[in-house]
Design an enzyme around this catalytic site. Structure first.
Site, mmCIF file in Angstrom:
data_model
loop_
_atom_site.group_PDB
_atom_site.id
_atom_site.type_symbol
_atom_site.label_atom_id
_atom_site.label_comp_id
_atom_site.label_asym_id
_atom_site.label_seq_id
_atom_site.Cartn_x
_atom_site.Cartn_y
_atom_site.Cartn_z
ATOM 1 N N LYS A 125 -68.139 -10.873 -35.683
ATOM 2 C CA LYS A 125 -69.163 -11.462 -36.553
ATOM 3 C C LYS A 125 -70.578 -11.032 -36.183
ATOM 4 C CE LYS A 125 -68.679 -15.961 -34.174
ATOM 5 N NZ LYS A 125 -67.470 -15.598 -33.386
ATOM 6 N N ASN A 148 -75.921 -17.845 -34.868
ATOM 7 C CA ASN A 148 -75.206 -17.669 -33.610
ATOM 8 C C ASN A 148 -75.516 -16.336 -32.939
ATOM 9 O OD1 ASN A 148 -73.080 -18.892 -31.861
ATOM 10 N ND2 ASN A 148 -71.968 -17.032 -32.368
ATOM 11 N N HIS A 194 -61.316 -21.053 -28.793
ATOM 12 C CA HIS A 194 -62.011 -22.343 -28.737
ATOM 13 C C HIS A 194 -61.084 -23.528 -29.013
ATOM 14 C CE1 HIS A 194 -65.680 -20.126 -28.357
ATOM 15 N NE2 HIS A 194 -65.640 -19.645 -29.587
#
Length: 454
Positions: A125, A148, A194
């Site tokens: 990303k 982010n 995660h």
């Protein structure tokens, strides 16, 4: 800065005063809100107070007067257990949001429909976000890039109809953005990650899907099961991205293969085969996503090709740092697990591989199918023993312990190779914390050592 005017005259609680948290507190204050901020770190509290932000222990605050609670994405919302501030907000019936939710509401208030690209995925990303922003900027657009990828969204200029926001979003950020509604939403892929913060892969994928569900146009990679299912549920206003590996899988999609991107009918749109910063099938996918996004925003195919060809890449992500004769040196320090290192190993042959550090679960065993691409391995850090055991009998290796030893050894080995382009690749498949404070410091040290080679 984007002042957050939607809470003008209202009280807002905030927890987490790192980079994005402090930017959010300042943006709320600039928009007329009364902010009460807190953090478990006394230095962060003092820094915020020094910039005029009211700070307090939220355990002692009157929550009945708060209109919203802004939580830093780094603070647990659900797993392994909600942070104590989350419990207080829920008990008081105060909504819990993040900084990108504030941006979305401000956008709807001052510039409804302003161009807003949101990009997520387990891997790739950051590169895709930077690539899309680069293409748009080179084509003359006013582009604001953040999220982010490193710049807090509320530190960027405000949304407007002649400005494009290109925002990378983690699952933590999506979880705090219930009103997420980008013009173009991108999901690259979903693989286990995660899970300590989301519980299960299904819940992790469901959070990623929220970005796709709320977007005007969705762009989805369909080469993994969870993403393919998300695309099927989305239905219309969808561009599928496919990197063929299974001849049986067909789709009405942009196809990325052999260093190029093709329309569903087989027409070549762009060629990235000679772009060093976009080597490998994973980067072909990133390029195909960028094509879909840029086309949706009115960029011509000629400008697309120019933008892709001039993309410099990101530091520490398959970064070509030097050529020394035939030998190419590549800094892939961001590869902190086997899944990331796999992408680098598939992009090269005759690899002189520097790896090691603080190992992740599973080590490098998943990379065994790619060992035939490795000419020699140079082991550093705490994982040396376990990695040597996996390499034994399959790949020749040298225990180097440190980068200072590994870089000249790998350079010498590569220079002796008969291959047309031997590659010295730092792709550690490990966290850096045994010898470095971050993957960035590790990559910077690799760069310095390569530059110092005679």
């Amino acid at each position: 800065m984007t002042p957050v005017t939607i809470f003008n005259g209202k009280r807002v609680a905030l927890f987490g005063l790192g980079g994005s948290g402090l930017a959010t507190a300042l943006a709320l204050k600039a928009g007329g809100a009364e902010v009460v901020a807190s953090d478990d770190n006394a230095e962060s509290m003092a820094r915020a107070a020094g910039q005029g932000i009211a700070t307090a222990d939220l355990r002692e605050a009157d929550w009945s007067g708060f209109s919203a609670f802004v939580l830093s994405p780094g603070v647990p919302l659900t797993h392994p257990a909600p942070h104590w501030s989350v419990g207080l907000a829920r008990a008081a019936g105060v909504e819990i949001v993040g900084d990108i939710e504030l941006f979305c509401r401000e956008r709807r208030s001052i510039a409804p429909g302003a161009p807003f690209v949101a990009i997520t995925g387990t891997n790739g990303k950051s590169t895709t976000t930077a690539l899309v922003a680069h293409i748009l900027a080179r084509a003359g657009r006013d582009v604001q890039m953040g999220g982010n990828i490193g710049i807090a969204i509320l530190s960027l200029e405000p949304p407007s109809h002649d400005r494009v926001h290109v925002i990378e979003m983690s699952s933590f950020q999506i979880d705090l953005t219930p009103g997420l509604d980008p013009s173009v939403g991108v999901l690259l892929n979903v693989t286990p990650d995660h899970l300590d913060r989301h519980g299960t892969l299904a819940e992790y994928a469901a959070i990623k899907e929220r970005l796709i569900r709320g977007s005007d146009l969705a762009v989805v990679g369909i080469d993994d099961g969870p993403s393919r299912a998300i695309a099927e549920r989305r239905g219309d206003r969808l561009v599928r991205i496919h990197v063929p590996r299974d001849a049986a899988l067909t789709a009405d999609a942009l196809v990325a293969r052999d260093g190029a991107v093709f329309d569903a009918d087989g027409t070549r749109i762009v060629d990235v085969s000679e772009v060093g910063s976009l080597r490998g099938a994973h980067n072909w996918q990133n390029a195909a996503v960028a094509v879909a996004v840029a086309r949706a925003l009115g960029i011509s195919d000629a400008d697309l090709q120019a933008g892709l060809s001039s993309f410099p890449g990101l530091p520490h992500r398959m970064e070509e740092v030097r050529r020394r004769g035939r030998v190419l040196f590549v800094n892939d320090s961001k590869a902190t697990n086997a899944d990331s290192t796999e992408k680098a190993l598939t992009a090269f042959r005759d690899v002189h591989w520097i790896l090691g550090g603080k190992a992740k679960e599973g080590g490098i065993f998943p990379l065994v199918p790619y060992f035939e691409r490795v000419a020699h391995a140079y082991l550093i850090g705490a994982a040396s023993d376990s990695f040597a055991a996996t390499l034994e009998g399959a790949v020749p290796y040298t225990r180097c312990e440190t980068l200072e030893v590994a870089v000249p050894a790998a350079a010498e080995g590569a220079a002796a190779s008969a291959a047309a382009e031997p590659v010295v690749l730092l792709s550690p498949a490990c966290a850096s914390y045994d010898q470095f404070r971050s993957f960035e410091q590790r990559g910077d040290r690799f760069r310095d050592l390569v530059a110092a080679l005679p």
